[in-house]
Design a protein around this motif. Structure first.
Motif, short mmCIF file in Angstrom:
data_model
loop_
_atom_site.label_atom_id
_atom_site.label_comp_id
_atom_site.label_asym_id
_atom_site.label_seq_id
_atom_site.Cartn_x
_atom_site.Cartn_y
_atom_site.Cartn_z
N HIS A 9 0.84 -1.20 0.00
CA HIS A 9 0.00 0.00 0.00
C HIS A 9 0.88 1.25 0.00
O HIS A 9 1.79 1.36 0.82
N ILE A 10 0.57 2.19 -0.86
CA ILE A 10 1.23 3.50 -0.82
C ILE A 10 0.25 4.46 -0.16
O ILE A 10 -0.82 4.77 -0.72
N LYS A 11 0.64 4.92 1.02
CA LYS A 11 -0.28 5.75 1.82
C LYS A 11 -0.46 7.14 1.21
O LYS A 11 0.48 7.76 0.72
N LYS A 12 -1.71 7.59 1.26
CA LYS A 12 -2.03 8.95 0.85
C LYS A 12 -2.52 9.71 2.08
O LYS A 12 -2.52 9.16 3.17
N SER A 20 -6.76 8.24 5.50
CA SER A 20 -6.64 6.78 5.56
C SER A 20 -6.59 6.16 4.16
O SER A 20 -6.64 4.96 4.01
N LYS A 21 -6.51 7.04 3.17
CA LYS A 21 -6.51 6.52 1.79
C LYS A 21 -5.16 5.91 1.44
O LYS A 21 -4.12 6.29 1.98
N SER A 22 -5.21 5.00 0.48
CA SER A 22 -3.94 4.46 -0.04
C SER A 22 -4.15 3.92 -1.44
O SER A 22 -5.28 3.67 -1.86
N ARG A 23 -3.06 3.78 -2.16
CA ARG A 23 -3.10 3.13 -3.47
C ARG A 23 -2.44 1.76 -3.30
O ARG A 23 -1.46 1.60 -2.57
N ILE A 24 -3.00 0.77 -4.01
CA ILE A 24 -2.52 -0.60 -3.83
C ILE A 24 -1.87 -1.10 -5.12
O ILE A 24 -2.44 -0.95 -6.21
N GLY A 43 2.90 8.81 -2.20
CA GLY A 43 1.44 8.89 -2.23
C GLY A 43 0.91 10.28 -2.48
O GLY A 43 -0.17 10.46 -3.07
N ASP A 57 -6.14 10.08 -6.44
CA ASP A 57 -6.97 9.34 -5.46
C ASP A 57 -7.52 8.06 -6.08
O ASP A 57 -7.69 7.95 -7.26
#
Lengths: 428, 382
Positions: free
Chosen positions: B139-142, B145-149, B377, B382
């Protein structure tokens, strides 16, 4: 302590659980390794990672296929009578020349190991055939078993197929190419030495006394030579040499079947030898004979995957490469054979790769060859003793430790020879 | 040893078969997830101006194969040079993919053209390699609590698509011999061949892409183990050496140290050699240091992928075994991506100096310090 915790603790628990499952609860090695791997995953907070366990075992899929197919090939040779015919021919030809007989028997036992990369294969095929001959020639049973076990280990280490070397090389992305001569240098002098130590004195004594003409031996040879040795009988060997040799000698024109298929095609050519045999039965026997080794490889695969996952592998590897030079050599000579109690393959994977990394800068092929030789000694170590135990069984010696005792000098010489080669590798 | 008393009964055989079937079912679910991931996994959001194509548009032989991958092209208003950024040749080298994605999601081209391939070998993204113990995703945290996987795959093509390999791989064209497994390695298969195995076909697709799009600068992004000598490095074909040397000096002024290595002439199958030999492009390959793929690494998990923090590597550094500075015991993903991004930008900016009229002007891509400070991130959609 910071370095030791928690990976050092995981190491102790995993090795401890393996030892308890294996020695105390007498579980098969494959099962003991699986239990140890699951325990390692649990205590490190990874739960029971079924996907990791299955994935780890797949690391040896190709190796397992090679072993099973090679065993089918060896069983084919046995079923068509080629193995016995060759053994009888060699014994008849050289029974008055003990040196040549010693060398011929050694090469004969080594051959299946060279082809399959498994000492067990050598013992239960060629070893089982020469055992009665050696006993009839008055070689004591313990020495017979020791000679077979050691020759089988040298066969496993000799080219063309040396699985520990493949495993060690794979660990540093080094192809299994160019190992032929280094592996011959590693194994041939030792095979000669061990044969001279364990077989030659008795064979010489018998040849001098004329007892090699005794009726018992002749009957045994007659029984074995019920199929005459003809070129046609050896067709599977010629086919295999053509397939494997062609691929290596003329890689751009020769089709690449891969080792498993090459062994199966060569085994299939056994149908053209003119002898009646049952391929189904031979295959069934081969798969049964391969299962213990295959099972161990599956277990080793799981064990290593969990070692990697938990950090035990890195702990082990970096601890090994941080040893001072003298301790490194001592560690190689002792820990690799001892860890071979799991299996020579496991020893090659877990210890061979870090030791090779610690010795980078020398000829990696020569060092890898020597490490694979030393790892092979693991097949003498109880409880698995894949070469030693089976050799004791085919000869009929109940107490394996007597055989192990007879193997001590050749094993020490093997370890010393391996270290000598590693030291010499800096000049290449 | 195989006496009847030692053999199991029909009951034990049936029980073991049932247990095996359950284990196969459970583990298969996990592996299949990598082949048909959630739509959020490996999702990219191209910046305005990028047109999506497929590699099979350049080589028909890839159509409807598992190797066909997305190619994104953005044309600037002014004519200039064409740069190709290839990420994800090896799916276990995440900074390579992330740097390509960062360009894809942020770049506005004013002059010239940019071609981005974020997942060069998608057949390596559908499996992890046995005994490597890698997680399947990271997971790359944004913000919040959002993240890109993204998927963390393997160095080689999934054996489901290409198996078995020969014992020895003979590189087509050069005749160079390699270990059999390298036949599944995209960066040993270049320049590829149209009738070869699927990995060689994929390599051939990239050759056709470079030729048809008249690429001037082709950059292949990678990562390597910290104990591997060619790390934090740029490997350049001899025709690209002048540009690479200029960029190395430029980067020194920005306090980004990079090793410059010439592409070995006898080492075939790699992008920096084969693209340079078979196309007009200036070919370079970049390497950052990724502890999660090294042999000396300790505990293997997502944390290691993202932070590169590893006490086993720290000890190895003290023993003089590493080729990177590792005093602080970390090699964060942000630094590795930032390094790739900085080098690619410098290569693109300086292309005009070695190829007149082939300049590239781009904007919107963050600089090294910003990526290191804010994390990857912060620059992903988004």
């Amino acid at each position: 302590m910071e370095w030791f915790w928690p990976e050092g603790m995981y190491t102790i628990v995993m090795v401890g659980v393996f030892a308890i499952a294996s020695f105390v609860f007498k579980q098969p090695i494959a099962v003991a390794l699986t239990i140890a791997a699951v325990t390692g995953a649990l205590i490190s907070g990874n739960g029971v990672p079924i996907d990791h366990l299955v994935e780890g075992s797949f690391g040896y899929l190709d190796t397992i296929l090679i072993i099973i197919c090679a065993m089918i090939f060896m069983k084919t040779l046995q079923h068509v009578g080629a193995m016995e015919a060759v053994a009888a021919w060699v014994t008849r030809k050289y029974r008055h020349r003990p040196f040549l007989l010693t060398m011929s028997i050694t090469v004969f036992v080594m051959f299946p190991g060279m082809i399959t990369g498994s000492s067990t294969a050598a013992v239960i095929t060629a070893g089982a055939i020469v055992a009665p001959i050696l006993l009839k020639l008055s070689v004591p049973p313990v020495k017979t078993a020791a000679a077979i076990a050691m020759a089988a280990i040298y066969g496993m280490a000799a080219p063309p197929v040396n699985i520990p070397a493949m495993i060690i090389g794979g660990g540093i992305d080094m192809p299994y190419v160019g190992f032929g001569i280094p592996l011959l240098v590693c194994t041939v002098p030792l095979a000669i030495f061990t044969g001279m130590l364990l077989m030659y004195p008795d064979l010489k004594r018998i040849a001098k006394s004329g007892k090699s003409e005794n009726g018992g031996l002749e009957n045994e040879l007659k029984k074995m030579a019920h199929v005459p040795l003809t070129p046609r009988l050896l067709l599977p060997i010629f086919v295999l040499l053509a397939l494997l040799g062609g691929e290596r000698a003329f890689p751009s024109v020769s089709p690449s079947f891969g080792m498993p298929l090459a062994f199966l095609i060569a085994a299939g050519s056994g149908l053209l030898t003119g002898k009646k045999w049952n391929p189904y039965l031979a295959s069934k026997e081969a798969v049964r004979a391969s299962l213990p080794v295959s099972g161990i490889l599956v277990g080793v695969g799981m064990f290593i995957q969990i070692m990697t996952l938990t950090g035990v592998r890195g702990f082990f590897v970096v601890s090994a490469i941080s040893l001072p030079a003298w301790a490194l050599y001592l560690g190689i000579a002792t820990s690799m054979p001892v860890f071979g109690a799991v299996s020579a393959y496991g020893s090659a994977t877990v210890l061979g790769v870090p030791f090779l990394l610690a010795l980078l800068g020398r000829s990696e092929i020569i060092v890898g060859s020597a490490l694979s030789l030393i790892a092979g000694l693991g097949d003498l170590m109880p409880p698995t003793a894949l070469a030693g135990l089976f050799a004791a069984q085919v000869v009929g010696v109940e107490n394996y430790f007597k055989v192990l005792k007879a193997c001590i000098i050749p094993a020490l010489v093997t370890a010393l020879w391996g270290i000598t080669i590693i030291l010499g590798a800096q000049f290449f | 040893m195989f006496e009847k008393k030692n053999l199991g009964s029909g009951f034990s055989a049936t029980t073991i078969l049932i247990i095996t079937a359950v284990l196969i079912f459970v583990s298969a679910q996990s592996y299949l997830e990598m082949r048909t991931p959630d739509p959020d996994v490996d999702r990219v959001v191209p910046a305005n101006g990028f047109a999506r194509k497929k590699l099979s548009d350049y080589f028909d032989g890839l159509k409807e194969t598992p190797a066909d991958t997305d190619v994104f092209i953005q044309q600037g208003e002014e004519p200039g040079g064409t740069v190709l950024i290839l990420g994800g040749t090896h799916a276990n080298e995440p900074a390579s993919t992330l740097a390509a994605v960062l360009f894809l999601e942020n770049t506005r081209i004013n002059q010239g053209r940019m071609i981005v391939v974020p997942f060069a070998n998608i057949m390596g993204r559908t499996h992890t390699y046995p005994q490597d113990g890698h997680p399947q995703i990271y997971h790359i945290k944004k913000e919040g609590s959002k993240s890109r996987i993204f998927r963390f795959g393997a160095r080689v093509t999934n054996p489901v698509h290409q198996w078995p390999n020969p014992d020895i791989y003979i590189h087509p064209g050069s005749g160079q011999t390699m270990a059999g497994v390298e036949r599944s390695n995209l960066n040993r298969a270049h320049p590829g061949r149209p009738d070869g195995c699927i990995t060689e076909k994929l390599a051939y697709g990239f050759l056709k892409l470079i030729q048809k799009e008249k690429v001037d600068l082709a950059i292949d992004l990678h990562e390597a183990s910290p104990e591997y000598p060619v790390v934090n490095a740029m490997v350049a074909h001899e025709r690209a050496m002048e540009l690479a040397a200029i960029v190395t000096m430029e980067l020194e002024t920005q306090n980004i140290s990079i090793r410059l290595e010439p592409s070995p002439k006898q080492l075939h199958g790699l992008t920096h050699r084969e693209w340079g030999d078979h196309t007009d492009a200036l070919a370079v390959l970049l390497e950052t240091a990724n502890p999660a793929m090294g042999r000396l690494r300790g505990r293997t998990d997502e944390e290691l992928i993202l932070t590169g923090t590893d006490k086993a590597y720290r000890k190895a550094f003290d023993l003089g075994q590493l080729y990177i500075p590792y005093e602080d015991g970390t090699e964060p993903i942000a630094e590795r991506v930032a390094r790739h991004v900085a080098v690619v930008k410098e290569l693109a900016f300086n292309l005009e100096m070695v190829r007149e009229g082939k300049g590239i002007d781009l904007e919107g891509v963050p600089d090294y310090d910003k990526i290191v400070d804010l994390g990857v991130g912060a620059f992903l959609a988004d």
